[in-house]
Scaffold this active site. Sequence first.
Site, mmCIF file in Angstrom:
data_model
loop_
_atom_site.group_PDB
_atom_site.id
_atom_site.type_symbol
_atom_site.label_atom_id
_atom_site.label_comp_id
_atom_site.label_asym_id
_atom_site.label_seq_id
_atom_site.Cartn_x
_atom_site.Cartn_y
_atom_site.Cartn_z
ATOM 1 N N ARG A 85 0.823 -0.674 -0.037
ATOM 2 C CA ARG A 85 0.346 -0.256 0.217
ATOM 3 C C ARG A 85 1.070 1.521 0.535
ATOM 4 O O ARG A 85 1.617 1.469 1.119
ATOM 5 C CB ARG A 85 -0.987 0.160 0.869
ATOM 6 C CG ARG A 85 -1.881 0.916 1.331
ATOM 7 C CD ARG A 85 -2.635 0.956 2.655
ATOM 8 N NE ARG A 85 -3.869 -0.077 2.164
ATOM 9 C CZ ARG A 85 -3.679 -0.725 4.037
ATOM 10 N NH1 ARG A 85 -3.419 -0.524 4.790
ATOM 11 N NH2 ARG A 85 -4.591 -1.547 3.889
ATOM 12 N N ARG A 154 -1.413 6.825 9.358
ATOM 13 C CA ARG A 154 -0.888 6.129 8.527
ATOM 14 C C ARG A 154 -2.097 7.514 6.862
ATOM 15 O O ARG A 154 -1.630 8.574 7.355
ATOM 16 C CB ARG A 154 -2.111 5.393 7.856
ATOM 17 C CG ARG A 154 -2.072 4.212 9.469
ATOM 18 C CD ARG A 154 -2.957 2.321 8.703
ATOM 19 N NE ARG A 154 -2.241 1.635 9.729
ATOM 20 C CZ ARG A 154 -3.363 0.629 10.148
ATOM 21 N NH1 ARG A 154 -3.760 0.542 8.624
ATOM 22 N NH2 ARG A 154 -3.120 -0.948 9.915
ATOM 23 N N LYS A 217 -2.954 1.970 14.793
ATOM 24 C CA LYS A 217 -3.382 3.037 13.782
ATOM 25 C C LYS A 217 -4.147 3.724 14.269
ATOM 26 O O LYS A 217 -4.588 4.114 14.703
ATOM 27 C CB LYS A 217 -4.175 2.351 12.961
ATOM 28 C CG LYS A 217 -5.248 1.574 12.886
ATOM 29 C CD LYS A 217 -6.222 0.546 12.255
ATOM 30 C CE LYS A 217 -7.512 0.092 11.766
ATOM 31 N NZ LYS A 217 -7.561 -0.384 11.065
ATOM 32 N N LYS A 219 -6.056 7.515 11.872
ATOM 33 C CA LYS A 219 -5.994 7.631 10.733
ATOM 34 C C LYS A 219 -6.393 9.368 10.908
ATOM 35 O O LYS A 219 -7.041 9.642 11.758
ATOM 36 C CB LYS A 219 -6.858 7.020 10.373
ATOM 37 C CG LYS A 219 -6.676 6.138 9.863
ATOM 38 C CD LYS A 219 -7.837 4.460 9.301
ATOM 39 C CE LYS A 219 -7.954 3.513 9.447
ATOM 40 N NZ LYS A 219 -8.511 2.531 8.360
ATOM 41 N N CYS A 438 -14.714 -3.488 0.455
ATOM 42 C CA CYS A 438 -13.583 -3.931 0.055
ATOM 43 C C CYS A 438 -12.496 -4.732 -0.874
ATOM 44 O O CYS A 438 -13.762 -5.738 -0.938
ATOM 45 C CB CYS A 438 -13.048 -4.128 2.231
ATOM 46 S SG CYS A 438 -14.090 -6.151 2.172
ATOM 47 N N CYS A 444 -7.224 -11.800 1.509
ATOM 48 C CA CYS A 444 -7.594 -10.488 2.739
ATOM 49 C C CYS A 444 -7.703 -11.860 3.794
ATOM 50 O O CYS A 444 -8.728 -12.956 4.114
ATOM 51 C CB CYS A 444 -8.573 -9.484 3.308
ATOM 52 S SG CYS A 444 -8.322 -9.107 4.910
ATOM 53 N N CYS A 483 -15.788 -8.823 6.795
ATOM 54 C CA CYS A 483 -16.175 -8.798 8.419
ATOM 55 C C CYS A 483 -16.292 -7.501 8.875
ATOM 56 O O CYS A 483 -16.013 -6.973 8.497
ATOM 57 C CB CYS A 483 -13.879 -9.708 8.906
ATOM 58 S SG CYS A 483 -13.361 -7.802 8.655
ATOM 59 N N CYS A 487 -13.167 -1.468 6.922
ATOM 60 C CA CYS A 487 -11.735 -0.977 6.159
ATOM 61 C C CYS A 487 -13.005 -0.248 4.725
ATOM 62 O O CYS A 487 -12.648 0.660 4.465
ATOM 63 C CB CYS A 487 -10.925 -1.892 5.246
ATOM 64 S SG CYS A 487 -10.004 -2.366 6.415
#
Length: 573
Positions: A85, A154, A217, A219, A438, A444, A483, A487
């Site tokens: 990514r 990120r 993470k 954001k 996603c 994944c 899931c 995302c």
Amino acid sequence: MSTPDRSRDITQPLETLHPNERLKANSRFLCGTIEQSLADPITGALAPDDTQLTKFHGFYQQDDRDLRDERRRQKLEPAYQMMLRLRLPGGTCTPEQWLKLDDIGRRYGDGGLRLTTRQTFQFHGVLKRDLRTTIQDINSVLLDTMAACGDVNRTVMAAVNPHQSALHAKVQEHAQAVSDHLAPRAGAYREIWLDGERVDPDKDNEPIYGPTYLPRKFKIGFAVPPVNDIDVYSQDLGFIAIVEDGDLQGFNVCVGGGMGRTDNEAATYPRLADPIGFCRPEEMIAVAETIVTVQRDYGDRVDRKRARLKYTLDTHGLDWFKGEVEERLGWSLGEAREVAFEHNGDRYGWLEGDDGHWHYTLFIENGRIRDWPDYPLMSGLREIARVHEGEFQLTPNQNLTIVNISPAWRDTIERLLQDHHLTQGRRQSALRRNAMACVAMPTCGLAMAESERYLPSLLIKLEALAEQAGIADTPIVTRMTGCPNGCARPYLAEIGFTGRAPGKYNLYLGGGFHGQRLNKCYLENVGETKILEALEGLFQHYGREREPGEPFGDFVIRVGYVPEVTAGRHFND
């Protein structure tokens, strides 16, 4: 106000923390044994600990789950591959960069490019042996993958198209500045991938993150009302531009958004960010760094499922958090200003900017760029990149804008779009234009159900139901993930799906049309038959009894299908 104990997690014995904390602390600032893993010719995989550290370098180890059973029967290891990514603040790249990424995708990836929900690129299918060459090729056009994943800040999102106006350009500059400021400082990335000097723990350091970085993470996103294209309330830290008489006055500061949750664990939930004040443009960097450091010091380093900023806020309280931020800043934030959003979608087709230059936004279904027999999307964009003198802009809805087209070049770009059938696109109903998914299967490792490969076919059936109900031209925000991790931001959708098992999904209803409200679970662990039965009745009811201009998400709450979720901690009630 007394100074809180900021050393709570820093001085806590490492053995009491999550194993990832010990791994980070002992990694020589993220070097680990990655180089040794790369040099091992026996396996296509990296060492288990290194698969955690490589996230900070911008990639995840995955395997092709479609091949798992067959490879197991043949007594072969899984078909390991990497997902890379890019870190791409604001989602802008040049034609030269586009052509290089196109080449990388065809040579080292799965033959295409994927635009993500955070305005960046992903490569799928990269083999271990090609990692260093791929990253060096990315670096050759002044791009990188550093900090695109991992327990750091990120890719920073920003309102689409900096060339739309001088205001949008200023916001893009701020997004770039905060991204640069919060990038990791230690040299592991340069040492491993770019043949730089070896990291020396006695000299190298991370002045913002420290040796164990963040608990999870982080954001950040910048929004420009009235468009909430970045879903600013889903960000750990959101900056909302405040404009008066066309001039940028500053930003409302919002904290605590996040989409991830775990099924059947009520202590985990999505949450929308809360405003805590206002800052001037020149104060923004200090505000961003301070909020990151408060999360660094107080985020949960024992339970990673509750390590995001949203849980820090709900544990300590919003007033406490704001007070801690202001004490560290040494000054108080201003009062948050009034803002009004209208939608969070993209405007397709041609748009003229303030300076007379043109911009064209393409619908890219689920962000997947490749060539199909009837739709040479990747080839068409390659030909445009060879002549385009402006830039390419990725949108948070997985679409693409060809930006900054001078009037003299508009006809040329238009002809290339038509020659490759890109103006027609693929199916573009109002429902489809406002949908995204996603990746999920087959790459994944967290996916429990299909998403990207399934949503297009489900939408065909939903489009037919919408047509029968007389709402085919009504935009309804629809999102699917394989899931519960969120995302594609499904918990903000008017219709949201999260995978529970192969062919089974939770169905959520009632999200806000412009990203201002969470949705609520309506059906749990159901297959397509139940989904279509439910939505057929809902669409018919909406078509008959909606009020003028009433979004679908508002309707299902007003008539009682689901209650309004007023706070994330009530999402599972």
